[in-house]
Design a protein around this motif. Structure first.
Motif, PDB file in Angstrom:
ATOM      1  N   LEU A  32       0.824  -1.211   0.000  1.00 18.68           N
ATOM      2  CA  LEU A  32       0.000   0.000   0.000  1.00 18.68           C
ATOM      3  C   LEU A  32       0.858   1.261   0.000  1.00 18.68           C
ATOM      4  O   LEU A  32       0.595   2.210  -0.750  1.00 18.68           O
ATOM      5  CB  LEU A  32      -0.924  -0.018   1.223  1.00 18.68           C
ATOM      6  N   THR A  33       1.887   1.285   0.842  1.00 13.67           N
ATOM      7  CA  THR A  33       2.732   2.477   0.882  1.00 13.67           C
ATOM      8  C   THR A  33       3.578   2.603  -0.381  1.00 13.67           C
ATOM      9  O   THR A  33       3.926   3.716  -0.774  1.00 13.67           O
ATOM     10  CB  THR A  33       3.667   2.460   2.106  1.00 13.67           C
ATOM     11  N   THR A  36       1.325   4.343  -2.751  1.00 13.53           N
ATOM     12  CA  THR A  36       1.112   5.703  -2.267  1.00 13.53           C
ATOM     13  C   THR A  36       2.367   6.549  -2.437  1.00 13.53           C
ATOM     14  O   THR A  36       2.297   7.709  -2.851  1.00 13.53           O
ATOM     15  CB  THR A  36       0.717   5.667  -0.779  1.00 13.53           C
ATOM     16  N   ASN A 152     -12.930   2.155  -0.394  1.00 12.72           N
ATOM     17  CA  ASN A 152     -11.585   1.880   0.088  1.00 12.72           C
ATOM     18  C   ASN A 152     -11.622   0.985   1.332  1.00 12.72           C
ATOM     19  O   ASN A 152     -10.882  -0.004   1.431  1.00 12.72           O
ATOM     20  CB  ASN A 152     -10.895   3.209   0.389  1.00 12.72           C
ATOM     21  N   PHE A 161      -5.121  -4.894  -0.979  1.00  6.14           N
ATOM     22  CA  PHE A 161      -4.244  -3.738  -0.858  1.00  6.14           C
ATOM     23  C   PHE A 161      -3.591  -3.365  -2.192  1.00  6.14           C
ATOM     24  O   PHE A 161      -3.299  -2.199  -2.451  1.00  6.14           O
ATOM     25  CB  PHE A 161      -3.170  -4.014   0.205  1.00  6.14           C
ATOM     26  N   ALA A 165      -3.685   0.330  -3.859  1.00  2.00           N
ATOM     27  CA  ALA A 165      -2.440   1.033  -4.221  1.00  2.00           C
ATOM     28  C   ALA A 165      -2.496   1.518  -5.671  1.00  2.00           C
ATOM     29  O   ALA A 165      -2.054   2.632  -5.978  1.00  2.00           O
ATOM     30  CB  ALA A 165      -1.250   0.101  -4.015  1.00  2.00           C
ATOM     31  N   LYS A 168      -4.434   4.737  -6.076  1.00  4.97           N
ATOM     32  CA  LYS A 168      -3.731   5.943  -5.613  1.00  4.97           C
ATOM     33  C   LYS A 168      -2.793   6.475  -6.701  1.00  4.97           C
ATOM     34  O   LYS A 168      -2.620   7.694  -6.845  1.00  4.97           O
ATOM     35  CB  LYS A 168      -2.969   5.639  -4.319  1.00  4.97           C
ATOM     36  N   GLN A 287      -1.685   7.271   6.216  1.00  6.58           N
ATOM     37  CA  GLN A 287      -3.023   6.697   6.101  1.00  6.58           C
ATOM     38  C   GLN A 287      -2.979   5.282   5.529  1.00  6.58           C
ATOM     39  O   GLN A 287      -3.784   4.425   5.899  1.00  6.58           O
ATOM     40  CB  GLN A 287      -3.897   7.597   5.229  1.00  6.58           C
ATOM     41  N   SER A 288      -2.037   5.057   4.623  1.00  3.26           N
ATOM     42  CA  SER A 288      -1.902   3.712   4.059  1.00  3.26           C
ATOM     43  C   SER A 288      -1.481   2.721   5.140  1.00  3.26           C
ATOM     44  O   SER A 288      -2.033   1.621   5.246  1.00  3.26           O
ATOM     45  CB  SER A 288      -0.870   3.719   2.923  1.00  3.26           C
ATOM     46  N   GLN A 291      -4.431   2.080   7.455  1.00  7.07           N
ATOM     47  CA  GLN A 291      -5.455   1.156   6.976  1.00  7.07           C
ATOM     48  C   GLN A 291      -5.062  -0.289   7.242  1.00  7.07           C
ATOM     49  O   GLN A 291      -5.867  -1.101   7.679  1.00  7.07           O
ATOM     50  CB  GLN A 291      -5.700   1.378   5.490  1.00  7.07           C
TER      51      GLN A 291
END
Length: 448
Positions: A32-33, A36, A152, A161, A165, A168, A287-288, A291
């Motif tokens: 996820l990050t 992001t 989301n 996830f 991603a 985003k 935020q990622s 979550q």
């Protein structure tokens, strides 16, 4: 002692591998990050181009618009979307998702009415008359942001996830293309506002298609009766968490608006660039992580409270290592770097970064863990902290205006307030996690 550079690099790689080895939680965070971070890198990369297309005053107008939207967006579904993660069954979660969508429609209509009635007075009050012709974007953006939030959280529940991603990346791509295209046509400040709105809404279609394609069985279980039962079961989210989130968002989003009111759009524009280059990437990455942490910690709270305590402190220590060093290094060179990259008139924004360094580090560590109190259904304590932060942050800026302090001293007060508030939240959440862990241990001993 072996001084071989090759073996030294192997040692570093082993330490890096060990640092990131933490099971599915770390893998999900990285997925996820990763998306992001790439998305935010794209936004930051085009910023030197945008600062030459748009003036600081245009960025100040964007800051006001983004503040209003962010405050409204957190209550777009009255926080029922957070409850999507909590039920044991997919059918109950689907009922909460549809309940959230219906709430969103009502809140969007209410926003439109408020903008129509009070729009002119609002832009005069916040000292941003240039925003007036574009306020029609606000209800549209509230609906788009709310829709994305709901879908989301459903995707997070389904642990998709990778799909989140990807959305985003699409959001940031749509944002920068729109802002550059409008900048080339000298549509100022509309280009910044339109790009921001399109970027926030983007990705909802992808998530919606996934829901209808793979979760039809759960959606068929949606009924008015069950939605009412879920609305009552999770009533603490609209009654407490929505107010808590409103104070939370106000504490985050009103500062740029107040800076414009008290010091003008140029100072607001400097602050907006700081948020674009440092604050927004930190927030989105945070935020990622949040979550993934929320999803994993909700499961551990039910199944293994002792493991939840370990996860909390382990995540905090790793976030400190990941965020502290780069933010500290950026602070050392920020004024010089901002003048070089964004143009001579933007050096003041770099000084703001130096002033707010400790606050940014505390924010990077604590924001990803900030749903801990809500997850443990300690909404009352969360609401108390949000009110505390609102008073500290907003009170500090208002006091700066009353005392007629210069803008830099107002930023010093704001940065110090950020640091204190996030440290307090960290210890409140830690206390709640420790108490939950002790209850879990006592329950196991009783069962044994």
């Amino acid at each position: 002692m072996n001084n071989s550079p090759l073996l030294g690099n192997v040692g570093i790689m082993m330490r890096v591998k060990k640092f990131f080895s933490g099971g599915s939680f770390i893998r999900n965070v990285l997925v996820l990050t990763g998306g992001t971070a790439f998305a935010q890198l794209l936004v930051v990369a085009v910023s030197p181009l945008l600062t030459r297309m748009y003036r600081p005053e245009d960025f100040g107008t964007l800051a006001v618009y983004a503040s209003l939207l962010s405050v409204l967006a957190v209550i777009a579904s009255l926080r029922y979307e957070l409850a999507i993660l909590l039920p044991d069954t997919e059918e109950d979660a689907a009922n909460i998702m549809v309940l959230s969508l219906l709430t969103l429609v009502g809140m969007t209509a209410l926003t439109g009415i408020l903008v129509w009635v009070f729009g002119d007075a609002l832009v005069q009050q916040v000292n941003a008359p240039a925003l007036g012709p574009y306020l029609w974007l606000l209800p549209c953006s509230v609906f788009g942001v709310g829709l994305y939030q709901i879908l989301n959280y459903w995707s997070v529940r389904k642990r998709e996830f990778g799909r989140v991603a990807a959305t985003k990346v699409r959001q940031s791509t749509a944002q920068v293309i729109t802002q550059i295209a409008c900048g080339l046509m000298a549509w100022r400040p509309l280009g910044l506002l339109l790009g921001d709105a399109i970027g926030r809404i983007g990705g909802s279609g992808t998530l919606a298609r996934s829901v209808f394609r793979t979760d039809r069985t759960a959606l068929k279980a949606v009924s008015g009766t069950r939605m009412k039962q879920m609305a009552v079961r999770y009533k603490r989210f609209p009654l407490l968490t929505s107010f808590s989130s409103l104070f939370n968002s106000a504490g985050l989003q009103l500062p740029p608006l107040l800076l414009v009111m008290f010091f003008g759009t140029q100072i607001g524009g400097f602050y907006a660039l700081v948020q674009r280059v440092v604050g927004a990437p930190m927030t989105m990455v945070g935020q990622s992580v949040a979550q993934v942490f929320f999803g994993e910690s909700a499961r551990l709270a039910r199944e293994n409270p002792v493991a939840l305590k370990k996860l909390y402190f382990k995540a905090a220590s790793k976030l400190f290592l990941l965020g502290g060093v780069p933010i500290g290094l950026l602070a050392l060179v920020a004024p010089w770097a901002f003048e070089l990259i964004f143009g001579d008139e933007w050096g003041e924004a770099g000084i703001y970064i130096q002033i707010m360094t400790l606050g940014f580090i505390a924010q990077f560590v604590v924001v990803p863990l900030s749903q801990t109190l809500n997850m443990l259904e300690r909404q009352g304590m969360q609401l108390a902290w949000d009110i505390f932060r609102f008073v500290i942050i907003i009170g500090g800026l208002v006091l700066s205006s009353v005392l007629k302090l210069p803008a830099r001293e107002a930023i010093v007060i704001y940065g110090a307030g950020m640091f204190v508030c996030y440290v307090v939240l960290f210890f409140l959440s830690a206390q709640a996690v420790i108490q939950h862990s002790k209850k879990g241990t006592q329950h196991e001993q009783h069962q044994g």
